[in-house]
Design a protein around this motif. Structure first.
Motif, PDB file in Angstrom:
ATOM      1  N   PRO A  81      26.814  -4.836  19.049  1.00 34.26           N
ATOM      2  CA  PRO A  81      25.948  -4.879  17.531  1.00 34.26           C
ATOM      3  C   PRO A  81      26.472  -6.313  16.978  1.00 34.26           C
ATOM      4  O   PRO A  81      27.639  -6.725  16.980  1.00 34.26           O
ATOM      5  CB  PRO A  81      26.524  -3.935  16.665  1.00 34.26           C
TER       6      PRO A  81
ATOM      7  N   ALA B  58      26.913  -8.840  14.046  1.00 37.15           N
ATOM      8  CA  ALA B  58      27.724  -8.750  12.500  1.00 37.15           C
ATOM      9  C   ALA B  58      26.956  -9.891  11.872  1.00 37.15           C
ATOM     10  O   ALA B  58      26.559 -10.982  12.322  1.00 37.15           O
ATOM     11  CB  ALA B  58      29.259  -9.307  12.536  1.00 37.15           C
TER      12      ALA B  58
ATOM     13  N   ARG C  27      32.894  -4.812   8.750  1.00 37.66           N
ATOM     14  CA  ARG C  27      31.701  -5.086   9.612  1.00 37.66           C
ATOM     15  C   ARG C  27      32.265  -5.489  10.945  1.00 37.66           C
ATOM     16  O   ARG C  27      31.457  -4.954  11.844  1.00 37.66           O
ATOM     17  CB  ARG C  27      31.169  -6.561   9.291  1.00 37.66           C
TER      18      ARG C  27
ATOM     19  N   ARG D  25      34.420  -3.351  12.617  1.00 42.02           N
ATOM     20  CA  ARG D  25      34.374  -2.025  13.064  1.00 42.02           C
ATOM     21  C   ARG D  25      33.069  -1.452  13.669  1.00 42.02           C
ATOM     22  O   ARG D  25      33.156  -0.374  14.473  1.00 42.02           O
ATOM     23  CB  ARG D  25      34.752  -0.901  11.951  1.00 42.02           C
ATOM     24  N   ASP D  26      31.948  -1.916  13.319  1.00 46.26           N
ATOM     25  CA  ASP D  26      30.832  -1.534  13.936  1.00 46.26           C
ATOM     26  C   ASP D  26      30.873  -1.908  15.535  1.00 46.26           C
ATOM     27  O   ASP D  26      30.448  -1.068  16.256  1.00 46.26           O
ATOM     28  CB  ASP D  26      29.623  -2.473  13.456  1.00 46.26           C
ATOM     29  N   GLN D  27      31.439  -3.055  15.892  1.00 47.52           N
ATOM     30  CA  GLN D  27      31.457  -3.378  17.297  1.00 47.52           C
ATOM     31  C   GLN D  27      32.327  -2.341  18.114  1.00 47.52           C
ATOM     32  O   GLN D  27      32.064  -1.830  19.157  1.00 47.52           O
ATOM     33  CB  GLN D  27      31.766  -4.994  17.309  1.00 47.52           C
TER      34      GLN D  27
ATOM     35  N   ARG E 212      33.276   0.635  17.133  1.00 44.92           N
ATOM     36  CA  ARG E 212      32.625   2.211  17.363  1.00 44.92           C
ATOM     37  C   ARG E 212      31.806   2.117  18.492  1.00 44.92           C
ATOM     38  O   ARG E 212      31.675   3.036  19.195  1.00 44.92           O
ATOM     39  CB  ARG E 212      31.887   2.519  16.081  1.00 44.92           C
TER      40      ARG E 212
END
Length: 313
Positions: A65, A67, A120, A122-124, A126
């Motif tokens: 994802p 950012a 932000r 932590r999205d990658q 996850r």
């Protein structure tokens, strides 16, 4: 304000680990990343910035994802910064810290989650952990390349197989070098027609990889034996080596038809992947485009888990 970076990952003693970097200027822990140079494409920038900050050479894997966040520009205005990320595996490098980085640490994902300073980022993480759990993190690239823009057929009176690229096509061929380098392509299959050879040769010369000319990937060979292009794709899937396949618009349908049953259309992002693949197929790819298929597994177990389009500017 475009930027790009990677999440270097490895499995150490059976434990998934990722590499974080520390920037003393901001006293923060984050992913290696940086701004695109003028005219630079996203994927090459991600690999370059990772090397410049960590000294590690990486091969880009599946995209993660983006950012997006607001920040102050040099003029004092607020602008949106967009950072594109890829999973990446380390393939070499000296490992010396450079470019405003004073520490790099390999951490298991739980520790990395807590160490990261920005939510932000932590999205990658996850997404990477989810892909690992699904068995779709460890991938290899199969890149389909349509030859760059050639001289018009009407302007060429000799053998069509000897029709060369025009100036814009030669520029695009040079621009493909950093794109294919970011995925560390190590095998090249191509139509023997000059416009395909001219498209892939700059990377071949730069990398020292000898292209393998396959008549089944040419327009004439495809017309004589329509099944051969798909057979070349199937053998590439069995081999499981990072490969670029350079061919023509009229052959593209056969190449992509061989790949389409391998699309894994489950999980987050599968709809977008299908739409991207179908759009590329319907367009026969743009001239000079590189369609990157991230493949998990080989042979009968090969599954395409992500797709990227690298279009000429």
């Amino acid at each position: 304000m475009p930027a790009a970076g990677t999440l270097p990952w490895r499995v150490h003693d059976g434990v998934l680990e990722v590499a974080l970097v520390h920037r003393p200027r901001y006293d923060d822990w984050s992913w290696p990343k940086g701004k695109l140079d003028p005219g630079e494409e996203w994927a090459p920038a991600a690999a370059r910035e990772t090397f410049e900050e960590t000294g590690l050479k990486v091969r880009l894997g599946r995209p993660l994802p983006d950012a997006r966040y607001l920040m102050l520009t040099k003029t004092g205005d607020r602008g949106e910064k967009v950072v594109r990320y890829w999973a990446s595996t380390v393939t070499g490098g000296h490992g010396r810290l450079e470019n405003e980085i004073d520490a790099i640490e390999w951490l298991d994902v739980a520790v990395a989650h807590d160490r990261l300073d920005y939510a932000r980022d932590r999205d990658q993480l996850r997404a990477l952990v989810r892909a690992h759990g699904e068995g779709t993190l460890d991938t290899w690239p199969l890149v389909v390349v349509r030859h760059a823009k050639a001289l018009p057929r009407g302007d060429w009176k000799k053998d069509d197989q000897q029709r060369p690229l025009e100036a814009r096509g030669r520029e695009r061929a040079e621009a493909l070098i950093p794109v294919l380098t970011a995925y560390q392509i190590s095998r090249i299959l191509t139509s023997p027609s000059l416009r395909c050879l001219d498209t892939i040769s700059p990377y071949a010369v730069w990398s020292g990889i000898a292209p393998r000319a396959k008549r089944g990937l040419s327009e004439e060979g495809h017309e004589a034996a329509p099944d051969r292009a798909g057979e070349h794709v199937e053998r590439a899937l069995e081999r499981g080596e990072a490969v670029a396949i350079c061919t023509h618009g009229p052959v593209m349908g056969a190449v992509l038809d061989a790949l389409s049953p391998r699309l894994e259309l489950v999980g987050e992002g599968s709809v977008e992947m299908l739409e991207r693949f179908v759009e590329a197929r319907d367009e026969n790819l743009a001239k000079g485009e590189a369609l990157v298929c991230h493949v998990a597994g080989t042979g009968d177990e090969a599954r395409i888990v992500a797709v990227e389009r690298h279009l000429p500017t």
